[in-house]
Design a protein around this motif. Structure first.
Motif, PDB file in Angstrom:
ATOM      1  N   LEU A  18       0.852  -1.193   0.000  1.00 57.90           N
ATOM      2  CA  LEU A  18       0.000   0.000   0.000  1.00 57.90           C
ATOM      3  C   LEU A  18       0.877   1.228   0.000  1.00 57.90           C
ATOM      4  O   LEU A  18       1.705   1.411   0.897  1.00 57.90           O
ATOM      5  N   SER A  19       0.724   2.042  -1.030  1.00 58.69           N
ATOM      6  CA  SER A  19       1.556   3.247  -1.115  1.00 58.69           C
ATOM      7  C   SER A  19       0.876   4.245  -2.042  1.00 58.69           C
ATOM      8  O   SER A  19       0.129   3.855  -2.943  1.00 58.69           O
ATOM      9  N   PRO A  20       1.127   5.545  -1.827  1.00 57.12           N
ATOM     10  CA  PRO A  20       0.509   6.536  -2.712  1.00 57.12           C
ATOM     11  C   PRO A  20       1.053   6.454  -4.142  1.00 57.12           C
ATOM     12  O   PRO A  20       0.481   7.042  -5.057  1.00 57.12           O
ATOM     13  N   VAL A  62      -0.422  -0.635  -4.608  1.00 56.67           N
ATOM     14  CA  VAL A  62      -1.783  -0.120  -4.704  1.00 56.67           C
ATOM     15  C   VAL A  62      -1.964   1.127  -3.836  1.00 56.67           C
ATOM     16  O   VAL A  62      -1.525   1.165  -2.687  1.00 56.67           O
ATOM     17  N   SER A  63      -2.639   2.113  -4.408  1.00 55.19           N
ATOM     18  CA  SER A  63      -3.004   3.332  -3.679  1.00 55.19           C
ATOM     19  C   SER A  63      -4.527   3.367  -3.548  1.00 55.19           C
ATOM     20  O   SER A  63      -5.232   2.941  -4.450  1.00 55.19           O
ATOM     21  N   VAL A  64      -5.032   3.878  -2.434  1.00 56.27           N
ATOM     22  CA  VAL A  64      -6.493   3.986  -2.306  1.00 56.27           C
ATOM     23  C   VAL A  64      -7.012   5.340  -2.789  1.00 56.27           C
ATOM     24  O   VAL A  64      -8.205   5.618  -2.685  1.00 56.27           O
ATOM     25  N   GLY A  65      -6.156   6.171  -3.320  1.00 55.79           N
ATOM     26  CA  GLY A  65      -6.629   7.446  -3.855  1.00 55.79           C
ATOM     27  C   GLY A  65      -5.516   8.459  -3.933  1.00 55.79           C
ATOM     28  O   GLY A  65      -4.450   8.280  -3.339  1.00 55.79           O
ATOM     29  N   TYR A  98      -4.223  11.022  -2.627  1.00 56.38           N
ATOM     30  CA  TYR A  98      -3.951  11.832  -1.447  1.00 56.38           C
ATOM     31  C   TYR A  98      -2.965  11.032  -0.618  1.00 56.38           C
ATOM     32  O   TYR A  98      -2.834   9.819  -0.798  1.00 56.38           O
ATOM     33  N   VAL A  99      -2.246  11.709   0.275  1.00 55.60           N
ATOM     34  CA  VAL A  99      -1.219  11.009   1.058  1.00 55.60           C
ATOM     35  C   VAL A  99      -1.716  10.785   2.480  1.00 55.60           C
ATOM     36  O   VAL A  99      -2.060  11.734   3.190  1.00 55.60           O
ATOM     37  N   LEU A 100      -1.770   9.521   2.868  1.00 59.26           N
ATOM     38  CA  LEU A 100      -2.095   9.161   4.249  1.00 59.26           C
ATOM     39  C   LEU A 100      -0.794   9.113   5.028  1.00 59.26           C
ATOM     40  O   LEU A 100       0.286   9.019   4.448  1.00 59.26           O
ATOM     41  N   GLY A 103       0.131   6.682   6.695  1.00 53.07           N
ATOM     42  CA  GLY A 103       0.608   5.308   6.647  1.00 53.07           C
ATOM     43  C   GLY A 103      -0.376   4.450   5.884  1.00 53.07           C
ATOM     44  O   GLY A 103      -1.491   4.885   5.577  1.00 53.07           O
ATOM     45  N   GLY A 104       0.012   3.225   5.615  1.00 48.88           N
ATOM     46  CA  GLY A 104      -0.842   2.350   4.819  1.00 48.88           C
ATOM     47  C   GLY A 104      -1.988   1.704   5.592  1.00 48.88           C
ATOM     48  O   GLY A 104      -2.830   1.036   4.992  1.00 48.88           O
ATOM     49  N   ALA A 134      -5.511   2.479   4.537  1.00 53.42           N
ATOM     50  CA  ALA A 134      -5.664   1.935   3.188  1.00 53.42           C
ATOM     51  C   ALA A 134      -5.894   0.420   3.257  1.00 53.42           C
ATOM     52  O   ALA A 134      -6.727  -0.129   2.530  1.00 53.42           O
TER      53      ALA A 134
HETATM   54  N1  ADE Z   1       0.005   5.305   2.184  1.00 53.25           N
HETATM   55  C1  ADE Z   1       0.018   6.650   2.207  1.00 53.25           C
HETATM   56  N2  ADE Z   1      -0.877   7.155   1.367  1.00 53.25           N
HETATM   57  C2  ADE Z   1      -1.500   6.089   0.776  1.00 53.25           C
HETATM   58  C3  ADE Z   1      -2.517   5.965  -0.199  1.00 53.25           C
HETATM   59  N3  ADE Z   1      -3.095   7.024  -0.762  1.00 53.25           N
HETATM   60  N4  ADE Z   1      -2.872   4.722  -0.572  1.00 53.25           N
HETATM   61  C4  ADE Z   1      -2.278   3.643  -0.032  1.00 53.25           C
HETATM   62  N5  ADE Z   1      -1.318   3.705   0.894  1.00 53.25           N
HETATM   63  C5  ADE Z   1      -0.925   4.926   1.294  1.00 53.25           C
END
Ligand code: ADE
Length: 250
Positions: free
Chosen positions: A93-95, A137-140, A142-144, A146-147, A150
């Motif tokens: 999970l990453s942006p 995979v990113s859930v959208g 925007y930056v969270l 952490g994962g 997500a």
């Molecule tokens: N970690 C930080 N931002 C995320 C995102 N948008 N989707 C998935 N993991 C994330």
């Protein structure tokens, strides 16, 4: 099926999977969800999971070794290529990932095991995306921080697609995105609220007319709120022509 979540905050998941459909699916034995502390796979006294970035810059980067050990321990596979042809996936999970969509949720719902790697700090060593993850995979957009949130989103969206998880097997087929469109608007009582009346057609019992109204309302809502989805939607020529006519008339 089984989800294994690798995280430095396993307690984050304390209650998120204890509600609604996910809780029921767990209780029915349709899905098992484990949250695993990444530090379990460190070998130093201080259980260090991060380090400074090569090339300089702010923040810390999750080291590759504990993540590779964790995935090997959980799946039996040391690298993504060993999972080809199996029903196991390792999702980072990453942006920077491709955007999570209903299609991927449906694909993951057919797996026997899905490992979710939650990134933290400024990022994750790129060798994880290159060699260990089957999917990034990113859930959208925007930056969270952490994962973890997500991962909770992915688990929820996938679990409800496991056969038997929803009350009725057809519910997931008819809903939003199953056809690449947003869902049609729903109403319940009262028939008038704050000056807004429920569309008359829904108050009658003509099911063919209701189905037509719902389809048209879904198309209009998708065109307004998600022009990107609308452009890709499978519309009949007649539907497209009628909507265009209406748009020109307004
Ligand atoms: N970690 C930080 N931002 C995320 C995102 N948008 N989707 C998935 N993991 C994330």
């Amino acid at each position: 099926m089984k989800f294994d979540i690798i995280t430095i905050f396993p307690d984050y998941f304390g209650a998120v999977f204890d509600y609604g459909i996910v809780r029921r699916a767990r209780a029915a034995g349709l899905v098992e969800i484990g949250a695993h502390d990444l530090r379990r796979w460190t070998s130093d006294k201080h259980k260090i999971v991060d380090d400074r970035p090569f090339g300089g810059g702010d923040g810390m980067i999750l080291k590759p070794e504990p993540l590779f050990s964790a995935v090997e321990g959980l799946t039996g596979a040391g690298e993504a290529k060993e999972l080809a042809g199996t029903r196991k996936r390792v999702v980072l999970l990453s942006p920077q990932g491709r955007v999570f969509e209903q299609r991927l949720a449906a694909e993951l719902a057919t797996c026997e095991q899905v490992v979710l790697i939650c990134g933290r700090y400024e990022g994750v060593d790129e060798r994880v995306a290159e060699l260990l993850a089957t999917d990034e995979v990113s859930v959208g957009d925007y930056v969270l921080s952490g994962g973890e949130p997500a991962a909770a989103v992915v688990v929820d969206a996938v679990v409800r697609l496991i056969p038997g998880a929803l009350g009725s097997e057809t519910s997931a087929v008819n809903e939003s995105f199953a056809e690449g469109l947003l869902d049609f608007p729903h109403y319940t009582r009262p028939p008038e609220f704050r000056g807004r009346r429920v569309p008359e057609v829904l108050l009658g019992g003509n099911h063919a007319e209701i189905a037509r109204w719902r389809r048209r309302a879904a198309l209009l809502k998708t065109r307004r709120n998600r022009p990107d989805l609308f452009a890709r939607a499978a519309l009949t020529e007649e539907e497209r022509a009628r909507l265009e006519e209406e748009a020109n008339g307004c």
